[in-house]
Every structure is written in C-alpha cells, then in structure tokens.
Design an enzyme around this catalytic site. Sequence first.
Site, mmCIF file in Angstrom:
data_model
loop_
_atom_site.group_PDB
_atom_site.id
_atom_site.type_symbol
_atom_site.label_atom_id
_atom_site.label_comp_id
_atom_site.label_asym_id
_atom_site.label_seq_id
_atom_site.Cartn_x
_atom_site.Cartn_y
_atom_site.Cartn_z
ATOM 1 N N GLU A 2 0.816 -1.208 0.000
ATOM 2 C CA GLU A 2 0.000 0.000 0.000
ATOM 3 C C GLU A 2 0.855 1.266 0.000
ATOM 4 O O GLU A 2 1.951 1.284 0.550
ATOM 5 C CB GLU A 2 -0.910 -0.008 1.226
ATOM 6 C CG GLU A 2 -2.041 -0.997 1.039
ATOM 7 C CD GLU A 2 -2.796 -1.313 2.319
ATOM 8 O OE1 GLU A 2 -4.022 -1.468 2.230
ATOM 9 O OE2 GLU A 2 -2.188 -1.411 3.380
ATOM 10 N N CYS A 44 3.348 8.212 1.576
ATOM 11 C CA CYS A 44 3.907 7.180 2.446
ATOM 12 C C CYS A 44 4.118 5.934 1.575
ATOM 13 O O CYS A 44 3.178 5.442 0.954
ATOM 14 C CB CYS A 44 2.894 6.940 3.570
ATOM 15 S SG CYS A 44 3.374 5.651 4.686
ATOM 16 N N CYS A 60 6.767 -7.805 6.601
ATOM 17 C CA CYS A 60 7.963 -7.331 7.309
ATOM 18 C C CYS A 60 8.440 -8.415 8.246
ATOM 19 O O CYS A 60 7.632 -9.087 8.902
ATOM 20 C CB CYS A 60 7.646 -6.060 8.098
ATOM 21 S SG CYS A 60 9.099 -5.389 8.947
ATOM 22 N N CYS A 70 7.005 -6.382 14.845
ATOM 23 C CA CYS A 70 6.634 -5.580 16.022
ATOM 24 C C CYS A 70 5.213 -5.937 16.464
ATOM 25 O O CYS A 70 4.330 -6.139 15.626
ATOM 26 C CB CYS A 70 6.729 -4.097 15.697
ATOM 27 S SG CYS A 70 8.380 -3.605 15.210
ATOM 28 N N CYS A 117 2.113 -3.747 15.201
ATOM 29 C CA CYS A 117 2.053 -3.389 13.778
ATOM 30 C C CYS A 117 1.394 -4.510 12.981
ATOM 31 O O CYS A 117 1.823 -5.670 13.056
ATOM 32 C CB CYS A 117 3.469 -3.149 13.275
ATOM 33 S SG CYS A 117 3.552 -2.891 11.498
ATOM 34 N N CYS A 144 -0.907 4.791 10.179
ATOM 35 C CA CYS A 144 0.305 4.019 10.454
ATOM 36 C C CYS A 144 -0.039 2.663 11.048
ATOM 37 O O CYS A 144 -0.846 2.577 11.952
ATOM 38 C CB CYS A 144 1.142 4.695 11.523
ATOM 39 S SG CYS A 144 1.903 6.156 10.989
HETATM 40 N N1 SAH Z 1 9.507 -0.370 9.417
HETATM 41 C C1 SAH Z 1 9.679 1.016 9.579
HETATM 42 C C2 SAH Z 1 8.762 1.844 8.734
HETATM 43 C C3 SAH Z 1 7.350 1.391 8.588
HETATM 44 S S1 SAH Z 1 6.363 1.515 10.023
HETATM 45 C C4 SAH Z 1 9.563 1.393 11.045
HETATM 46 O O1 SAH Z 1 9.180 0.563 11.849
HETATM 47 O O2 SAH Z 1 9.919 2.521 11.360
HETATM 48 C C5 SAH Z 1 6.033 3.256 10.092
HETATM 49 C C6 SAH Z 1 5.670 3.779 11.471
HETATM 50 O O3 SAH Z 1 4.379 3.320 11.886
HETATM 51 C C7 SAH Z 1 6.640 3.322 12.542
HETATM 52 O O4 SAH Z 1 6.991 4.351 13.419
HETATM 53 C C8 SAH Z 1 5.820 2.303 13.266
HETATM 54 O O5 SAH Z 1 6.303 2.099 14.535
HETATM 55 C C9 SAH Z 1 4.443 2.896 13.225
HETATM 56 N N2 SAH Z 1 3.384 1.939 13.506
HETATM 57 C C10 SAH Z 1 3.361 0.636 13.194
HETATM 58 N N3 SAH Z 1 2.207 0.063 13.613
HETATM 59 C C11 SAH Z 1 1.481 1.057 14.195
HETATM 60 C C12 SAH Z 1 0.174 1.103 14.773
HETATM 61 N N4 SAH Z 1 -0.606 0.037 14.828
HETATM 62 N N5 SAH Z 1 -0.244 2.284 15.249
HETATM 63 C C13 SAH Z 1 0.520 3.389 15.156
HETATM 64 N N6 SAH Z 1 1.753 3.406 14.613
HETATM 65 C C14 SAH Z 1 2.232 2.252 14.127
HETATM 66 FE FE1 SF4 Z 2 8.124 -3.857 10.403
HETATM 67 FE FE2 SF4 Z 2 5.880 -2.801 11.335
HETATM 68 FE FE3 SF4 Z 2 7.983 -3.098 12.938
HETATM 69 FE FE4 SF4 Z 2 8.053 -1.238 10.996
HETATM 70 S S1 SF4 Z 2 6.682 -1.261 12.763
HETATM 71 S S2 SF4 Z 2 9.665 -2.716 11.545
HETATM 72 S S3 SF4 Z 2 6.856 -2.308 9.413
HETATM 73 S S4 SF4 Z 2 6.841 -4.760 11.962
#
Ligand code: SAH
Ligand code: SF4
Length: 387
Positions: free
Chosen positions: A105, A118, A125, A129, A132, A358
């Site tokens: 996306e 974005c 990934c 996390c 996420c 995000c």
């Molecule tokens: N992998 C990279 C970039 C993609 S994620 C990273 O982790 O930085 C982009 C941003 O969205 C990151 O700061 C991540 O921590 C945040 N993010 C991921 N899941 C989220 C969620 N459910 N709610 C709010 N922010 C989130």
């Molecule tokens: Fe991967 Fe989501 Fe963690 Fe970013 S926040 S490193 S996209 S798992």
Amino acid sequence: MAPGQHVPMSTTSTSPTNLLNFDLPGLVAYCQSLGEKPFRATQLFRWIHQRGASDFTQMTDLAKSLREKLSTQACIEGLKILTQQESRDGTIKWLFDVGDGNAVESVFIPEDDRGTLCVSSQAGCAVGCRFCSTGHQGFSRNLTTGEIIAQLWFAEHFLRRHLGTSERVITNVVMMGMGEPLQNYAALVPALKTMLDDHGYGLSRRRVTVSTSGVVPMRERLGQDCPVALAVSLHAPNDALRNDLVPLNKKYPLAELMAACQSYLAFAPRDFITFEYCMLDGVNDQPEHAQQLIDLVRSHGQGKAWCKLNLIPFNPFPQSGLQRSGHAAVQRFAQLLVDAGIVTTVRKTRGDDIDAACGQLAGDVKDRTRAAERMAKQRTISIHRAR
Ligand code: SAH
Ligand code: SF4
C-alpha cells in the site's frame, strides 16, 4: 538436474528491462550498453519521472532509432492497482498488486502546505513488532527499486492529472508504509536517489524520510550513501520493554541504537533525529516511562537538544491485543517530555476511516478469503479534489 525435470529450451528472447529499476547512473550505464551517450539517459529519465511517460513513442526528442531500440528491449511498467480509496479527510490509499498473492500500500496525505506520500519497501515485514499489522503478517519479499519508485511515479502523475496541474503535487516522501526499508537496502538506495535527483523528482534530503525500527549497521551506510532525514521507531524507553515490542532490539539494543542515531547527526539534513513512539495503553505510556525516556535522551545528548519525539496514537487492529492510550495519558506523557526540554509532537491520525493510518497497512493478500472481503469493502471510489 533431477530425473524427469523439465529442461528449458534455449531461447534468445529475454524479458524487457523495466527502466523504473534504474537511478540516473544506472540508466546511463544501460544506455551506454545500447551504444547511447549519457545525455540520452538524462532525457529518458526526465521523460519517465518528470513527465510520467510510459510509452517510448511519446519521447519525440529522442532519435527514432533509439525509440525503436527501446521499445524492443525495455519497458516502463508500473504496478497494477487493486484498489483506490479516498478518506473523508482527502487521504488517498492505493493497494498495488506485486504478484504471487502479495500486495503493498501507498498513502497520499494532503495538507495545506505539503503533500506527503507514504511508501512501502517490502511485502510484509520480518521485524514482527507487536503493535504493527504488517509485522503480524510476516515477511513475503523485498520490493525491487522499480516497485518502490513506481509508487511515487504513479501517485505523482495520477494526482497531477487528477488535479489538472503540471506542478509538483508530492512534496515529501516518508518510507513509512509496509516493511523495514533498511532491511531492503540495495533496492532502497537507488529509489531514494531517484527521488532526490534534479532530473527525477527533485525532492530535497529534508523532505525524504526513512523510518527504521533500528537496523544499526545499515543506518551508518545510509549516512554515507544517501543521507536523507531519519525517523527511528523507538516505542520503549528500556531494553526489556523494547525487546518485547520491537524484537529487533535484541540484536541492536538501545545503547547501540542511540549511539548510531548520534553519529547519523553528522549526515542528517537537519540537526535532529525524530523518534517515533506509539502510545500503547498501560504498556509504555506511564509517567515512569516518560522519565526513563528523558533519561535515555539526556544520557546521549551531551547536554544538547538532538532529537524530537513524535507520539503516535496507536491504531488498533484485532490481533494485537493492545489498546490506544487515552487522550489524557498522551497529554500527560507529552507534557513531561516538554517540561524536560524535549520537542514533542502528537501525530494527527489521518485516513483512519480507510485503514490508511500508520500500522494499519496490511496489503498482504495471501489470505485470499480476507483479501476478497477487504477488496469488496474497498471498491475504487470516485476521487474529488485532494487539496
Ligand atoms: N519499518 C519502519 C517503517 C514502517 S512503520 C519502522 O518501523 O519505522 C512506520 C511507522 O508506523 C513506525 O513508526 C511504526 O512504529 C508505526 N506503527 C506501526 N504500527 C502502528 C500502529 N498500529 N499504530 C501506530 N503506529 C504504528
Ligand atoms: Fe516492520 Fe511494522 Fe515493525 Fe516497521 S513497525 S519494523 S513495518 S513490523
């Protein structure tokens, strides 16, 4: 070769080279392999990225012989669009097919003074996390340079046509879509260089941000190769909690991460690093977490202000088992940081009516049942003026 295995017939035909895969030096080398001078590559690059061309016959200032050569050996091929949705707030989300049941996306976020895209770097990934939804899907594959830049190429020229303008619409790019950009470094760097190139999108280094969960060695290389703005997904002020939320922390713990952020300042286009901190109810949003965060930042700053904190309200999704911090908890947390002299912002949530915020990007369509459901909900809808 195993018995019975199919032996491919020898063939002279090869699939055309997708020119979206090249930054300008790459295109120069490709054109040289066709016996063409470097300035031809510059012309071609401008046609592709500045004018959004996908058809060589349009490129009337290139010699006919070159156009013919290109049409037999090369192509300019974007991604297939599965869906396009527009939020009430003007945010637009595209779901692109990247083959084998995977999709990624991109999200366009219009604001008064800028238009931000974005961009995704991977299908899924591997970092995983907890908060996420991309991380919950697991990893499918790295995107190619062409697939990364195709998101900007398509969005920029679509929006120009849509808004009836020849001016630039996308002024900022954030690598904050699906995937960990620094785990796809080789494909990322030529895409970033194309974004920055004056013959490409001409974006300044300050307006291109790589967001990372903390792949320490690659960050050092980024500083040397393409020092764009850096955002670091912190989310926790101590190793025990960060190990749990961002598993990559076990490999690159906070002390190493903070030291790498400090050394990136020598390359960064601004004199600060942005830390992102997703506010999770009862998990990382308590006053003691704010205090630990203040201590962490102070212990690495040699008395100087060197970072900004961006608090992100958690965007919930069912499998996470986590909840968004309440407004009062976010305000209290932010105030503690501000009182300690740390510049702190709370991110506005955009596009949440279309799951474009995000961490809600979940473009992997391997689970075809869910994908069909989602796609039924996400029919392409008419777009009105985005800004
Ligand atoms: N992998 C990279 C970039 C993609 S994620 C990273 O982790 O930085 C982009 C941003 O969205 C990151 O700061 C991540 O921590 C945040 N993010 C991921 N899941 C989220 C969620 N459910 N709610 C709010 N922010 C989130
Ligand atoms: Fe991967 Fe989501 Fe963690 Fe970013 S926040 S490193 S996209 S798992």
